[in-house]
Design a protein around this motif. Structure first.
Motif, short mmCIF file in Angstrom:
data_model
loop_
_atom_site.label_atom_id
_atom_site.label_comp_id
_atom_site.label_asym_id
_atom_site.label_seq_id
_atom_site.Cartn_x
_atom_site.Cartn_y
_atom_site.Cartn_z
N LEU A 123 0.93 -1.16 0.05
CA LEU A 123 0.20 0.15 0.13
C LEU A 123 1.06 1.22 0.11
O LEU A 123 2.08 1.51 0.42
N ARG A 124 0.50 2.29 -0.47
CA ARG A 124 1.04 3.59 -0.33
C ARG A 124 -0.31 4.77 -0.83
O ARG A 124 -1.00 4.75 -1.56
N GLU A 125 -0.52 5.49 0.36
CA GLU A 125 -1.15 6.58 0.42
C GLU A 125 -2.72 6.07 0.42
O GLU A 125 -3.67 6.41 -0.34
N GLY A 126 -2.88 4.98 0.83
CA GLY A 126 -4.34 4.25 0.78
C GLY A 126 -4.78 3.60 -0.43
O GLY A 126 -5.77 3.08 -0.58
N GLN A 127 -3.78 3.75 -1.18
CA GLN A 127 -4.07 2.61 -2.69
C GLN A 127 -2.96 1.42 -2.82
O GLN A 127 -2.11 1.59 -2.27
N VAL A 128 -3.52 0.57 -3.47
CA VAL A 128 -2.87 -0.78 -3.69
C VAL A 128 -1.93 -0.41 -4.65
O VAL A 128 -2.07 -0.26 -5.85
N ILE A 129 -0.58 -0.66 -4.46
CA ILE A 129 0.39 -0.77 -5.36
C ILE A 129 0.74 -2.24 -5.99
O ILE A 129 0.67 -2.27 -7.12
N ALA A 130 0.34 -3.29 -5.18
CA ALA A 130 0.36 -4.46 -5.72
C ALA A 130 -0.28 -5.52 -4.79
O ALA A 130 -0.28 -5.16 -3.64
N ALA A 131 -0.63 -6.65 -5.25
CA ALA A 131 -1.33 -7.65 -4.39
C ALA A 131 -1.34 -8.95 -5.14
O ALA A 131 -2.02 -9.02 -6.17
N GLY A 132 -1.04 -9.90 -4.58
CA GLY A 132 -1.12 -11.25 -4.99
C GLY A 132 -0.02 -12.08 -4.45
O GLY A 132 0.45 -12.03 -3.41
N PRO A 133 0.37 -13.28 -5.45
CA PRO A 133 1.59 -13.94 -4.69
C PRO A 133 2.77 -13.42 -4.63
O PRO A 133 2.96 -12.48 -5.29
N LEU A 134 3.57 -13.99 -3.77
CA LEU A 134 4.73 -13.23 -3.21
C LEU A 134 5.64 -12.77 -4.24
O LEU A 134 6.09 -11.75 -4.45
N GLU A 135 5.85 -13.86 -5.05
CA GLU A 135 6.61 -13.75 -6.13
C GLU A 135 6.33 -12.52 -7.26
O GLU A 135 7.44 -12.04 -7.97
N THR A 136 5.40 -12.26 -7.37
CA THR A 136 4.96 -11.13 -8.29
C THR A 136 4.51 -9.89 -7.60
O THR A 136 4.56 -8.89 -8.23
N ALA A 137 4.01 -9.90 -6.38
CA ALA A 137 3.82 -8.82 -5.55
C ALA A 137 4.69 -8.04 -4.73
O ALA A 137 4.87 -6.58 -4.64
N LEU A 138 5.84 -8.93 -4.56
CA LEU A 138 7.14 -8.26 -3.62
C LEU A 138 8.30 -8.46 -4.55
O LEU A 138 8.95 -9.27 -4.46
N THR A 139 8.51 -7.36 -5.23
CA THR A 139 9.66 -7.41 -6.30
C THR A 139 10.32 -6.03 -6.19
O THR A 139 10.02 -5.05 -5.22
N GLU A 140 11.55 -6.00 -6.46
CA GLU A 140 12.32 -4.54 -6.59
C GLU A 140 11.22 -3.42 -7.23
O GLU A 140 11.34 -2.33 -6.60
N GLU A 141 10.66 -3.86 -8.16
CA GLU A 141 9.92 -2.57 -8.79
C GLU A 141 8.72 -2.28 -7.93
O GLU A 141 8.50 -0.99 -7.71
#
Length: 256
Positions: free
Chosen positions: A212-230
Protein backbone atom coordinates in the motif's frame (compact mmCIF):
# COMPACT_ATOMS: atom_id res chain seq x y z
CA UNK A 1 -13.00 -6.22 0.18
CA UNK A 2 -14.51 -4.77 -2.98
CA UNK A 3 -13.76 -1.15 -3.96
CA UNK A 4 -13.39 -0.08 -0.32
CA UNK A 5 -12.84 3.58 0.53
CA UNK A 6 -12.60 5.04 4.02
CA UNK A 7 -12.61 8.77 4.73
CA UNK A 8 -12.04 10.70 7.94
CA UNK A 9 -13.16 14.26 7.31
CA UNK A 10 -11.22 15.44 4.27
CA UNK A 11 -8.63 12.65 4.57
CA UNK A 12 -8.88 9.54 2.41
CA UNK A 13 -7.31 6.71 4.41
CA UNK A 14 -8.15 3.96 1.93
CA UNK A 15 -8.90 4.64 -1.72
CA UNK A 16 -10.79 2.05 -3.82
CA UNK A 17 -9.11 -1.01 -2.29
CA UNK A 18 -10.10 -4.49 -3.43
CA UNK A 19 -8.60 -7.53 -1.66
CA UNK A 20 -9.45 -11.22 -1.63
CA UNK A 21 -7.98 -13.58 0.97
CA UNK A 22 -8.63 -17.31 0.73
CA UNK A 23 -8.31 -20.01 3.37
CA UNK A 24 -4.82 -21.48 3.41
CA UNK A 25 -3.10 -18.35 2.15
CA UNK A 26 -0.56 -16.51 4.31
CA UNK A 27 -0.55 -12.76 3.70
CA UNK A 28 1.93 -9.94 4.26
CA UNK A 29 0.73 -6.31 4.28
CA UNK A 30 3.47 -3.73 3.75
CA UNK A 31 3.86 -0.05 3.07
CA UNK A 32 5.43 3.13 4.48
CA UNK A 33 4.03 5.04 7.44
CA UNK A 34 0.62 6.49 6.60
CA UNK A 35 0.02 3.98 3.79
CA UNK A 36 -3.28 2.78 5.28
CA UNK A 37 -2.12 -0.54 6.74
CA UNK A 38 -3.72 -0.03 10.16
CA UNK A 39 -6.94 1.20 8.57
CA UNK A 40 -7.03 -1.88 6.35
CA UNK A 41 -6.61 -4.35 9.18
CA UNK A 42 -9.04 -2.49 11.44
CA UNK A 43 -11.69 -3.12 8.81
CA UNK A 44 -10.57 -6.76 8.46
CA UNK A 45 -10.81 -7.11 12.24
CA UNK A 46 -14.32 -5.52 12.26
CA UNK A 47 -13.03 -2.56 14.29
CA UNK A 48 -13.92 -0.07 11.52
CA UNK A 49 -16.42 0.23 8.69
CA UNK A 50 -15.69 1.61 5.23
CA UNK A 51 -17.25 4.79 3.92
CA UNK A 52 -17.82 3.11 0.58
CA UNK A 53 -17.55 -0.42 -0.81
CA UNK A 54 -18.38 -3.93 0.37
CA UNK A 55 -16.63 -6.14 2.91
CA UNK A 56 -17.35 -9.83 3.51
CA UNK A 57 -15.48 -11.57 6.32
CA UNK A 58 -15.74 -15.31 6.96
CA UNK A 59 -18.94 -15.49 4.97
CA UNK A 60 -20.61 -12.53 6.70
CA UNK A 61 -21.21 -9.08 5.22
CA UNK A 62 -19.94 -6.19 7.32
CA UNK A 63 -22.88 -3.95 8.17
CA UNK A 64 -25.35 -6.86 8.07
CA UNK A 65 -23.88 -8.90 10.94
CA UNK A 66 -23.36 -8.32 14.66
CA UNK A 67 -19.60 -7.79 14.80
CA UNK A 68 -19.50 -9.03 18.38
CA UNK A 69 -20.63 -12.43 17.10
CA UNK A 70 -17.95 -12.34 14.39
CA UNK A 71 -14.96 -11.10 16.39
CA UNK A 72 -14.26 -14.35 18.29
CA UNK A 73 -13.40 -15.88 14.90
CA UNK A 74 -10.79 -13.16 14.30
CA UNK A 75 -7.64 -13.15 16.40
CA UNK A 76 -5.93 -9.75 16.69
CA UNK A 77 -2.56 -8.75 18.10
CA UNK A 78 -1.71 -5.05 18.02
CA UNK A 79 0.11 -2.30 19.88
CA UNK A 80 -3.22 -0.66 20.68
CA UNK A 81 -4.38 -3.83 22.41
CA UNK A 82 -1.15 -3.97 24.42
CA UNK A 83 -1.81 -0.45 25.66
CA UNK A 84 -5.22 -1.53 26.97
CA UNK A 85 -3.87 -4.32 29.18
CA UNK A 86 -4.20 -3.46 32.91
CA UNK A 87 -0.85 -3.05 34.60
CA UNK A 88 -1.37 -5.88 37.07
CA UNK A 89 -2.65 -8.43 34.56
CA UNK A 90 -0.86 -11.78 34.61
CA UNK A 91 0.04 -13.57 31.42
CA UNK A 92 -2.40 -16.40 32.02
CA UNK A 93 -5.25 -13.95 32.60
CA UNK A 94 -4.24 -11.91 29.56
CA UNK A 95 -4.68 -14.99 27.37
CA UNK A 96 -7.78 -16.54 28.95
CA UNK A 97 -9.79 -13.28 28.99
CA UNK A 98 -9.81 -13.39 25.19
CA UNK A 99 -12.56 -16.01 25.59
CA UNK A 100 -14.84 -13.15 26.71
CA UNK A 101 -13.24 -10.53 24.47
CA UNK A 102 -12.09 -8.41 27.41
CA UNK A 103 -8.77 -7.21 28.77
CA UNK A 104 -8.57 -7.40 32.54
CA UNK A 105 -9.97 -10.34 34.45
CA UNK A 106 -12.77 -9.42 36.80
CA UNK A 107 -15.49 -11.82 37.92
CA UNK A 108 -15.90 -13.96 34.83
CA UNK A 109 -16.04 -17.71 35.32
CA UNK A 110 -13.89 -19.81 33.01
CA UNK A 111 -14.19 -23.49 32.26
CA UNK A 112 -11.22 -25.73 33.08
CA UNK A 113 -10.84 -26.25 29.33
CA UNK A 114 -10.34 -22.50 28.88
CA UNK A 115 -7.59 -22.36 31.48
CA UNK A 116 -5.95 -25.45 29.99
CA UNK A 117 -5.99 -23.94 26.50
CA UNK A 118 -4.43 -20.72 27.82
CA UNK A 119 -1.63 -22.75 29.38
CA UNK A 120 -1.11 -24.71 26.16
CA UNK A 121 -0.85 -21.52 24.12
CA UNK A 122 1.66 -20.00 26.51
CA UNK A 123 3.72 -23.18 26.15
CA UNK A 124 3.42 -23.13 22.37
CA UNK A 125 4.85 -19.61 22.25
CA UNK A 126 7.65 -20.42 24.70
CA UNK A 127 6.43 -18.39 27.69
CA UNK A 128 4.74 -21.01 29.87
CA UNK A 129 7.18 -20.26 32.67
CA UNK A 130 5.87 -16.69 32.88
CA UNK A 131 2.17 -17.57 33.31
CA UNK A 132 1.93 -15.83 36.69
CA UNK A 133 4.18 -12.90 35.77
CA UNK A 134 2.61 -9.48 35.23
CA UNK A 135 2.42 -8.43 31.60
CA UNK A 136 4.16 -5.11 32.28
CA UNK A 137 7.26 -6.86 33.72
CA UNK A 138 8.00 -8.83 30.55
CA UNK A 139 10.46 -7.99 27.81
CA UNK A 140 9.09 -6.61 24.55
CA UNK A 141 9.57 -9.95 22.80
CA UNK A 142 7.75 -11.84 25.55
CA UNK A 143 4.87 -9.38 25.39
CA UNK A 144 4.55 -9.82 21.64
CA UNK A 145 4.41 -13.60 21.98
CA UNK A 146 1.86 -13.29 24.79
CA UNK A 147 -0.39 -11.13 22.60
CA UNK A 148 -0.23 -13.70 19.79
CA UNK A 149 -1.12 -16.44 22.27
CA UNK A 150 -4.10 -14.34 23.33
CA UNK A 151 -5.12 -13.80 19.71
CA UNK A 152 -5.28 -17.57 19.24
CA UNK A 153 -7.28 -18.25 22.41
CA UNK A 154 -10.66 -18.50 20.66
CA UNK A 155 -9.27 -20.80 17.94
CA UNK A 156 -9.90 -18.13 15.28
CA UNK A 157 -10.20 -18.68 11.54
CA UNK A 158 -8.36 -15.43 10.77
CA UNK A 159 -5.26 -14.22 12.65
CA UNK A 160 -4.22 -10.57 12.22
CA UNK A 161 -0.80 -9.56 13.55
CA UNK A 162 -0.09 -5.82 13.40
CA UNK A 163 3.68 -5.27 13.40
CA UNK A 164 4.48 -7.99 15.95
CA UNK A 165 8.24 -7.48 15.51
CA UNK A 166 8.20 -3.71 16.13
CA UNK A 167 10.59 -2.75 18.91
CA UNK A 168 12.31 -6.14 19.05
CA UNK A 169 16.07 -6.60 18.99
CA UNK A 170 17.67 -8.96 16.48
CA UNK A 171 17.34 -12.05 18.67
CA UNK A 172 13.74 -11.25 19.52
CA UNK A 173 12.87 -10.69 15.88
CA UNK A 174 14.44 -13.95 14.75
CA UNK A 175 12.71 -15.90 17.52
CA UNK A 176 9.39 -14.42 16.43
CA UNK A 177 10.01 -15.12 12.73
CA UNK A 178 10.87 -18.73 13.57
CA UNK A 179 7.63 -19.09 15.55
CA UNK A 180 5.56 -17.53 12.76
CA UNK A 181 7.23 -19.84 10.24
CA UNK A 182 6.11 -22.84 12.28
CA UNK A 183 2.61 -21.40 12.58
CA UNK A 184 2.33 -20.78 8.84
CA UNK A 185 3.43 -24.34 8.08
CA UNK A 186 0.57 -25.79 10.17
CA UNK A 187 -2.31 -26.65 7.79
CA UNK A 188 -4.78 -26.33 10.69
CA UNK A 189 -3.57 -22.87 11.76
CA UNK A 190 -5.77 -19.82 11.18
CA UNK A 191 -5.18 -17.81 8.03
CA UNK A 192 -2.56 -15.20 9.07
CA UNK A 193 -2.26 -11.60 7.95
CA UNK A 194 1.06 -10.09 9.03
CA UNK A 195 1.58 -6.33 8.89
CA UNK A 196 5.20 -5.21 8.74
CA UNK A 197 7.50 -2.41 7.54
CA UNK A 198 10.48 -4.66 6.85
CA UNK A 199 10.99 -7.49 4.37
CA UNK A 200 13.48 -9.06 6.79
CA UNK A 201 10.53 -9.87 9.07
CA UNK A 202 8.67 -11.94 6.46
CA UNK A 203 8.58 -15.64 7.42
CA UNK A 204 9.79 -17.90 4.58
CA UNK A 205 6.55 -19.77 3.92
CA UNK A 206 4.15 -16.85 3.62
CA UNK A 207 2.46 -16.96 0.23
CA UNK A 208 0.93 -13.58 -0.67
CA UNK A 209 1.57 -9.87 -0.20
CA UNK A 210 -0.20 -6.54 -0.50
CA UNK A 211 1.72 -3.28 -0.85
CA UNK A 212 0.00 0.00 0.00
CA UNK A 213 0.92 3.64 -0.47
CA UNK A 214 -1.28 6.61 0.44
CA UNK A 215 -4.29 4.35 0.82
CA UNK A 216 -3.96 2.76 -2.62
CA UNK A 217 -2.90 -0.72 -3.65
CA UNK A 218 0.48 -0.82 -5.38
CA UNK A 219 0.46 -4.61 -5.78
CA UNK A 220 -1.41 -7.61 -4.37
CA UNK A 221 -1.10 -11.30 -5.09
CA UNK A 222 1.41 -14.15 -4.86
CA UNK A 223 4.62 -13.15 -3.10
CA UNK A 224 6.78 -13.74 -6.17
CA UNK A 225 4.91 -11.14 -8.25
CA UNK A 226 3.68 -8.71 -5.58
CA UNK A 227 6.95 -8.31 -3.70
CA UNK A 228 9.62 -7.30 -6.21
CA UNK A 229 12.24 -4.59 -6.56
CA UNK A 230 9.85 -2.63 -8.76
CA UNK A 231 6.82 -2.81 -6.48
CA UNK A 232 8.78 -2.18 -3.27
CA UNK A 233 10.63 0.75 -4.85
CA UNK A 234 7.31 2.22 -5.95
CA UNK A 235 5.65 1.69 -2.56
CA UNK A 236 8.50 3.30 -0.61
CA UNK A 237 9.51 5.74 -3.37
CA UNK A 238 13.12 4.72 -3.05
CA UNK A 239 15.20 2.68 -5.51
CA UNK A 240 15.78 -0.63 -3.75
CA UNK A 241 17.79 -3.78 -4.28
CA UNK A 242 15.73 -6.74 -3.08
CA UNK A 243 16.97 -10.31 -2.72
CA UNK A 244 15.72 -13.61 -1.35
CA UNK A 245 18.05 -16.33 -0.09
CA UNK A 246 17.78 -20.10 -0.34
CA UNK A 247 15.85 -20.28 2.94
CA UNK A 248 13.22 -17.87 1.61
CA UNK A 249 14.24 -14.84 3.67
CA UNK A 250 14.12 -11.39 2.07
CA UNK A 251 16.52 -8.46 2.41
CA UNK A 252 16.38 -4.96 0.92
CA UNK A 253 18.66 -1.93 0.81
CA UNK A 254 18.78 1.34 -1.10
CA UNK A 255 20.66 1.43 -4.37
CA UNK A 256 23.80 3.55 -4.36
Amino acid sequence: MSHVTLRRGQNVLLDDVSWHVEEGQRWIVMGPNGAGKSTLINIAATRAHPTKGNVAILGEVLGAVDVFDLRPSIGLSSTLLAQQVPGGETLKNLVVTAAYGVTGRWREAYEPEDLQRAEQLLARWGIAGYADRKFRTLSEGERKRALIARAMMTDPELLILDEPAAGLDLAGRETLVRSLTQLASDPFAPTPILVTHHVEEIPPNFTHAMLLREGQVIAAGPLETALTEETLSEAFRLPLNVSRNAEGRFSAFART
